[in-house]
Design an enzyme around this catalytic site. Structure first.
Site, short mmCIF file in Angstrom:
data_model
loop_
_atom_site.label_atom_id
_atom_site.label_comp_id
_atom_site.label_asym_id
_atom_site.label_seq_id
_atom_site.Cartn_x
_atom_site.Cartn_y
_atom_site.Cartn_z
N HIS A 190 0.87 -1.17 0.00
CA HIS A 190 0.00 0.00 0.00
C HIS A 190 0.91 1.23 0.00
O HIS A 190 1.68 1.43 0.93
CB HIS A 190 -0.87 -0.04 1.26
CG HIS A 190 -1.87 1.06 1.34
ND1 HIS A 190 -3.17 0.91 0.92
CD2 HIS A 190 -1.77 2.33 1.81
CE1 HIS A 190 -3.84 2.03 1.12
NE2 HIS A 190 -3.02 2.91 1.65
N ASP A 316 -11.31 -3.90 -3.38
CA ASP A 316 -10.97 -3.19 -2.15
C ASP A 316 -12.11 -3.31 -1.14
O ASP A 316 -12.31 -2.44 -0.30
CB ASP A 316 -10.65 -1.72 -2.42
CG ASP A 316 -9.58 -1.18 -1.47
OD1 ASP A 316 -9.03 -1.98 -0.69
OD2 ASP A 316 -9.33 0.04 -1.50
N GLY A 335 -13.36 3.22 3.33
CA GLY A 335 -13.61 1.90 2.76
C GLY A 335 -15.03 1.71 2.30
O GLY A 335 -15.96 2.36 2.80
#
Lengths: 437, 317
Positions: A190, A316, A335
């Site tokens: 990431h 994701d 998220g």
């Protein structure tokens, strides 16, 4: 919807067969028996199949390899109230995802081979799709000490990542990359410098300024990515950028690939189909990490998918409940869920003639399979019978109540989508069937 | 009974700072002289008078049990007055520089200084400032010449030769002075040297030192005559260079299964002190193929040979 668990042979007849692993796109039939793909060709027909075969008329719809979602956060173990392997797998099947690559930021963290073993056993007992865990790159995801990469790989970890965290210490990253090379594993990183993120909660720019929210500069991503490219040049380890969001990163990625470095990258479906304007009046379902960028960045990402510069599209998937989302924007968790909507959202790009269907399906199946060394992502005879049937054109509106995921934090809430999965087959068994086929 | 020296070998240099720079003849001269001391050390009367009147100071800036006692015993058996400097309690702790310590010691007219230091190059620096002979007993990750000589003596006595043997040096090459001295010496004497380690424990450019580099024990031990294990320091085991002792032992620890990749008559060495269950399994360390205890015996003989051969070149000898 009914769940079919028998393992009769299946003939998917009259289909448009698309196999991105071999760049094939042709009309034909596909025969499945004993959990594997037997053959895919023109005119097998009902006459040429074993007795008792279930024959399904696909009515010229698309058959493709089941999708492999290279980045999905699942709450098990530790946050089962948000998502379990079972609920995630139900969501996956409904979205055409036949393999979930789950992330190690669980409680406890997947940094011990016993936890890998636990995930694989729980998945075998409770999940209706394949589950392939990534293990932590550093112990406890603390970014300080490398994990037992050899033993974790032997236990079944398919790649190594610190999930949504970046390893900020360049020496730790170098040594871990160096060590990982000996075991030929893929490092997924990431790329967001937490110091540059600072208090930031959305893309830095005019909109953040208007909303009075702290911005996250694109440099937080490009600096980390550039550092990593230099470390990969030093170590020659297999590296995958977990979530690319902006044009600057694409320039770095292109240079690295042109220099022959063993580098690949993903973009999330969110960054390919949404932009910062969607945040509108502080809608927290559009708060992501890394953040949604401006539309010109999104356009460049889409071009990069079409050009193959970005290898993989992932969901994701990150379930967050009311407690973590119904908060002021700056305080809400980032998220969005995505297992069920990744394909349908991706088809927007196909319908807009921005990404060829073959490319889209490849980025969601054959490319991740190649990078992770998974047996799926192909319709080659002998491969596991992980297959989906797609209706490219059926228009529908997403009703959150229909979602299988335990959390409903979807950015496509009540969005109009074109195209959906109508049947998902995992290892020769139908794991999902759309009611009105 | 006092055996007179058979060999009249003289080391025509003032210091022994490393294997680098030693000629083939110097190395074999030292090994031949060492053989005499092996015999001497196995007798009741172990003393000679060749260093009578000489002062030997053991200056250890890094704690050591076996090397320091080995040098102490070697000096005493040759008749020298041996003093051990407990540096931990001395002036260095009070902020005195290495050079000031050297000048202070030099004023006491030692003939031989045996020195160990945690910094590579520190022994050479000291040698430039004193009048006597300086012997390197280990400087940082640079050299440990008497260890390489005792390893060579052990190999030669057990295999009858060094030339043509395949020697696999396994483990923490990056931090090891033992590895560097052995690579140089064994190459000079015609052995084929391999290093076997995870990439994190290999210095960049190691292949330029004349070794084959392998990262897998099966490949690295295949056909080896000698398997030389290195110690992994505790602070390097827990995630900084390797993830854990458990994983290190699984992939790089020498157990019977991995030893079976080497030749059936392969011999196992370790400079000590060992981490049992980390780089070596007890069944191998204590097994029939192990030379580890013999290495300690050879250590005293080799150090006597070095002291004797250097002292023959001292003024007024």
């Amino acid at each position: 919807m009914r769940m079919l668990s028998d393992r009769r042979p299946i003939l998917l007849a009259n289909a448009r067969i698309i196999d991105p692993s071999r760049s094939l796109d042709f009309p034909g039939d596909l025969l499945i028996a004993d959990g594997v793909i037997r053959e895919a060709k023109r005119g097998i027909g009902a006459a040429g199949v074993p007795e008792g075969t279930e024959v399904i008329d696909c009515k010229a719809r698309v058959i493709a390899p089941g999708l492999i979602d290279m980045r999905a956060f699942v709450g098990e173990p530790g946050a089962e109230h948000r998502e379990t392997l079972a609920s995630a797998s139900q969501a996956a099947a409904a979205g055409g995802v036949t393999t979930i690559v789950c992330q190690p930021d669980t409680h406890p963290v997947i940094d011990d081979h016993a936890i890998v073993d636990f995930i694989l056993r729980r998945a075998r007992d409770t999940a209706i799709v394949n589950v392939a865990p990534m293990a932590a790159l550093t112990k406890g995801l603390h970014g300080q000490e490398m994990t037992e990469i050899g033993l974790l790989k032997a236990a079944g970890a398919v790649a190594f990542t610190d999930g949504a965290k970046s390893v900020t210490n360049a020496l730790v990253m170098r040594r871990t990359l160096t060590y990982a090379r000996d075991f030929d594993v893929l490092i997924v990183h990431h790329t967001e410098d937490p110091d540059l993120i600072g208090e930031g909660v959305m893309n830095e720019g005019e909109l953040a300024a208007r909303l009075g929210l702290h911005g996250i500069p694109k440099a937080s991503e490009s600096i980390m990515l550039e550092r990593d490219m230099r470390l990969v040049a030093l170590t020659q380890s297999r590296y995958h950028a977990a979530s690319i969001t902006c044009g600057e990163s694409l320039d770095i990625l292109r240079r690295a690939k042109e220099a022959g470095l063993p580098v690949t990258a993903s973009a999330s479906i969110n960054h390919l189909t949404l932009n910062e304007n969607d945040i509108g009046p502080y809608r927290t379902f559009f708060k992501m990490a890394p953040p949604l960028r401006a539309d010109d960045d999104r356009n460049r990402l889409v071009e990069a998918i079409a050009a193959g510069l970005i290898d993989v599209i992932m969901s994701d998937h990150n379930p967050q409940d009311v407690e973590t989302k119904r908060l002021p924007f700056a305080e809400a968790a980032p998220g969005a869920i995505g297992l069920e909507t990744m394909l349908s959202a991706g088809l927007r790009l196909v319908h807009a003639d921005q990404v060829p269907l073959m490319k889209l399906l490849g980025a969601m199946s054959s490319r991740p399979a190649e990078l992770l060394g998974l047996p799926g992502g192909t319709l080659r005879p002998g491969a596991p019978a992980d297959v989906i049937v797609i209706d490219l054109d059926s228009a529908w509106v997403l009703d959150p109540d229909d979602l299988k995921s335990k959390c409903k934090n979807t950015p496509f809430d009540e969005a109009r989508l074109d195209g959906r999965v109508i049947r998902t087959i995992v290892a020769g068994r139908t794991a999902y069937e759309y009611a009105s086929i | 009974m006092n055996i007179a020296a058979q060999s009249s070998f003289v080391l025509n240099r003032r210091h022994l700072l490393g294997i680098e720079g030693l000629s083939h003849a110097e190395i074999t001269g030292l090994l031949d002289l060492s053989e005499e001391f092996v015999d001497l050390n196995r007798q009741v009367e172990k003393k000679r008078a060749s260093l009578r009147g000489r002062t030997q100071i053991n200056l250890f800036f890094e704690s050591s049990t076996r090397t320091q006692s080995s040098f102490e015993l070697a000096g005493k058996r040759l008749g020298a007055d041996v003093m051990n400097m407990a540096v931990g309690l001395s002036a260095m702790k009070k902020g005195e520089t290495l050079i000031d310590t050297a000048m202070t010691l030099n004023a006491m007219h030692p003939d031989i200084l045996v020195m160990r230091h945690h910094a590579s190059g520190a022994v050479e620096l000291l040698s430039q400032k004193v009048d006597g002979s300086v012997i390197n007993a280990g400087d940082g990750a640079h050299e440990h010449p008497t260890q390489a000589l005792l390893d060579a003596l052990t190999i030669r006595r057990n295999k009858g030769r060094i030339e043509g043997l395949t020697v696999a040096i396994c483990g923490d090459i990056l931090h090891s002075r033992v590895a560097r001295s052995n690579i140089i010496l064994l190459n000079k004497l015609g052995a084929r040297v391999r290093v076997v380690a995870p990439s994190t424990l290999l210095p960049t450019g190691i292949e330029r030192l004349g070794v084959d580099v392998m990262r897998d024990m099966r490949e690295g031990l295949a056909g080896a005559d000698i398997v030389m294990m290195l110690r992994l320091q505790r602070e390097r085991m827990n995630g900084s260079f390797v993830p854990s002792t458990q994983e290190y032992f699984a992939y790089f620890g020498l157990d019977q299964r991995k030893l079976a990749y080497a030749k059936p008559d392969a011999l196992v060495m370790h400079p000590g002190p060992m981490n049992r269950g980390v780089e070596i399994d007890s069944s191998v360390a204590d097994g029939a193929q192990s030379l580890i205890r013999e290495q300690v015996e050879m250590g005293v003989a080799v150090r006597m040979a070095v002291l004797e051969a250097l002292s023959r070149n001292l003024p007024n000898a």
